[in-house]
Design an enzyme around this catalytic site. Structure first.
Site, PDB file in Angstrom:
ATOM      1  N   TYR A 133       0.759  -1.258   0.019  1.00 29.73           N
ATOM      2  CA  TYR A 133      -0.455  -0.011   0.095  1.00 29.73           C
ATOM      3  C   TYR A 133       0.649   1.488  -0.352  1.00 29.73           C
ATOM      4  O   TYR A 133       1.715   1.023  -0.948  1.00 29.73           O
ATOM      5  CB  TYR A 133      -1.456   0.305   1.180  1.00 29.73           C
ATOM      6  CG  TYR A 133      -2.664   1.147   0.832  1.00 29.73           C
ATOM      7  CD1 TYR A 133      -2.525   0.881   0.008  1.00 29.73           C
ATOM      8  CD2 TYR A 133      -2.362   1.588   1.663  1.00 29.73           C
ATOM      9  CE1 TYR A 133      -3.466   1.401  -0.599  1.00 29.73           C
ATOM     10  CE2 TYR A 133      -3.943   2.629   1.219  1.00 29.73           C
ATOM     11  CZ  TYR A 133      -4.413   2.509  -0.016  1.00 29.73           C
ATOM     12  OH  TYR A 133      -5.352   2.993   0.130  1.00 29.73           O
ATOM     13  N   LYS A 143      -6.253  -1.893  -0.947  1.00 26.93           N
ATOM     14  CA  LYS A 143      -6.837  -1.748   0.474  1.00 26.93           C
ATOM     15  C   LYS A 143      -7.950  -2.943   1.133  1.00 26.93           C
ATOM     16  O   LYS A 143      -7.831  -3.193   2.336  1.00 26.93           O
ATOM     17  CB  LYS A 143      -7.961  -0.631   0.658  1.00 26.93           C
ATOM     18  CG  LYS A 143      -7.592   0.691   0.450  1.00 26.93           C
ATOM     19  CD  LYS A 143      -7.839   1.540   1.987  1.00 26.93           C
ATOM     20  CE  LYS A 143      -7.003   2.389   2.286  1.00 26.93           C
ATOM     21  NZ  LYS A 143      -7.899   3.486   2.109  1.00 26.93           N
TER      22      LYS A 143
END
Length: 559
Positions: free
Chosen positions: A98, A169
């Site tokens: 991420y 996510k």
């Protein structure tokens, strides 16, 4: 491998199904029963032996982008191994899967594309939405992350490259929150792009058209969301990285119709409030007694500000008093009630014109960040601008002049967009500042003392919220549920037990998520947003939903 699973796939089909593939860990019996003999090397390995090899390979790559591509390849080959590897190296790998690395992955999405993942709902295919949703490989979807790719981190319009954000996510929903990858689905709305570089790039894989806007855009989003609800009526929908012009209106339009929330607005607000509550323990000053200054008054900044106001009110002060302690500064200066063109969500946070008179600032100039610091003497400075270096030495020293332990939170992502580096903030305040950042930063050593830098990362919040919502079968996500997540996160701060870290280490993230899930689920029941369940039953439901990265024992169903 005590848990048994009955499946139909066999041979190469099984090996090419990431949710089921075990690679070299298939047992001899499974290799015989599923037509795998000769398709794999002879040695049968455990998952931990596979993890060791995968980590050794991972370590051979030099750049973060190369490591990201490698991990995505494992994810698209063997999801159980992927999450076992992530969980064993969460602090090292979270910045790879991420932020900040995912930003570059979005920019290079079409260049590094290898295998399909998720759904692309293109405006060109608006008459085929039902068919597209029926094509989803995961049929029992419980959590969806959806973006239109227009405001990817601080990098702007990335078109369908924004798909990297929902993929990343949802990986964190699983790695941090224990939500089975089988129950997750990333979606990008391909409504064109205004990024001229992408439109002229022969490798760009999205719809080559300027972004649709206005009623066309609104109607298409509405059609998509209603089609999603028909297909998965109980799924949680997380809006991600929509532009300011659409983010808040979409949230306001749908938050009372769907089980949904906007992570940029509400998730960021929740983790920020949790971090501020933890910092309040360190300073010995309640949040409701502090003044908070924002650099950045967009939907994210105002969302955080409103969450802070709500927390202050819960501590016993009036809404009017709370708003008077929160100052919003954007590119045109401090928000004032007399300003033209204030957006609806900015108006409640604008300060009265009388403040300019009180501060003796002439009418013909903006009220700057430094002006507010020198006149209001805030305790907290939060950056959500994406302007690197905005918090310079003059700004930080001014914060420290009237505040013994200023809280400074440059939250912009990725790292290249951060308003100030932690080492500079600490150096300019002689180590007195309490620092939390949006991107990961290493510890700072100053005058022989080590300062851990808290990452005010939404991953402390949204996985637990998601787990709580699906465990309670909640049909809405309320601000009170997110506020409860903030309070729970703050209660887990190591500072409460004499530590020097604001937030728990990422190595404890699953435990954090489970505790947040329980409190969110309890709040959902309390508010009537979920069917009544006892705390004991909610704990059982969390256990039932929580997925662990371990292989099952397979039994074959005749085709």
């Amino acid at each position: 491998m005590s848990k048994k699973m009955f499946i139909r796939q066999a041979g190469n089909t099984l090996l090419n199904t990431p949710l089921l593939n075990k690679g070299s860990a298939f047992t001899l019996e499974e290799r015989k029963n599923f037509n795998l003999i000769g398709l794999l090397p002879a040695n049968i390995e455990t998952i931990d032996e596979q993890v060791s090899r995968a980590y050794e390979q991972f370590s051979l790559f030099n750049s973060a982008m190369e490591k990201h591509i490698y991990l995505r390849n494992i994810q698209d080959t063997n999801e159980t191994l992927y999450f076992r590897l992530i969980n064993q190296h969460i602090e090292e790998m979270m910045p790879i899967i991420y932020t900040p690395t995912v930003g570059e992955a979005c920019q290079k999405f079409s260049q590094i594309y290898r295998r399909n993942r998720g759904l692309f709902l293109s405006f060109e295919d608006q008459d085929e939405l039902e068919a597209i949703l029926n094509n989803a490989p995961n049929t029992h979807v419980k959590v969806i992350v959806i973006t239109d790719g227009e405001r990817i981190l601080g990098l702007g319009d990335q078109g369908i490259g924004g798909m990297g954000i929902p993929i990343g996510k949802l990986a964190l929903y699983t790695a941090c929150g224990g939500i089975s990858p089988e129950h997750t689905l990333p979606i990008v709305l391909d409504v064109g792009t205004n990024n001229s570089a992408l439109l002229s790039d022969p490798m760009y894989m999205g719809w080559r058209h300027p972004r649709i806007t206005g009623d066309q855009y609104d109607d298409f989003v509405d059609d998509c969301l209603k089609a999603i609800r028909r297909r998965w009526p109980n799924a949680l929908i997380q809006f991600e990285d929509f532009a300011q012009a659409n983010a808040m209106p979409l949230l306001m339009r749908y938050q009372n119709q769907f089980c949904c929330f906007n992570d940029d607005i509400q998730g960021t607000a929740s983790v920020t409030v949790g971090t501020l509550l933890a910092a309040a323990h360190a300073t010995g000053k309640k949040l409701s007694a502090q003044k908070v200054l924002f650099a950045g008054a967009g939907s994210a900044g105002c969302g955080i500000a409103e969450a802070i106001v709500a927390q202050m009110v819960s501590e016993g002060i009036s809404v009017q008093q709370a708003r008077s302690q929160v100052f919003m500064v954007d590119r045109w200066g401090m928000l004032e009630q007399e300003m033209p063109n204030l957006l609806p969500f900015q108006k409640p946070l604008a300060q009265p014109a009388s403040l300019r008179t009180e501060w003796q600032i002439e009418a013909n100039r903006e009220i700057s960040l430094l002006d507010v610091i020198q006149h209001a003497h805030p305790d907290v400075l939060i950056g959500v601008t994406g302007v690197p270096g905005l918090f310079n030495q003059e700004i930080i020293e001014a914060m420290a002049e009237d505040c013994e332990r200023p809280v400074v939170m440059p939250l912009s992502n990725p790292t290249s967009r951060v308003e100030a580096k932690p080492e500079d903030i600490l150096m300019w305040t002689q180590g007195q500042a309490i620092v939390a950042t949006g991107s990961p930063f290493p510890d700072v050593v100053l005058a022989g003392k080590r300062y851990p830098i808290a990452q005010c990362n939404n991953s402390y919040i949204f996985p637990g919220v998601g787990l709580g919502v699906i465990s309670a079968n909640a049909h809405r996500v309320t601000n009170e549920m997110l506020q409860q997540a903030s309070i729970t996160l703050a209660s887990l701060s190591p500072m409460l037990n004499g530590g020097n870290m604001l937030l728990p280490p990422l190595s404890e993230i699953q435990n954090v998520s489970r505790k947040i899930a329980l409190e969110v689920a309890k709040k959902a029941v309390e508010q009537g947003k979920a069917s009544h369940r006892t705390e004991e039953r909610l704990l059982e439901r969390i256990d039932e939903e929580f997925w662990y990265a371990q292989y099952c024992e397979y039994r074959r169903i005749a085709s």
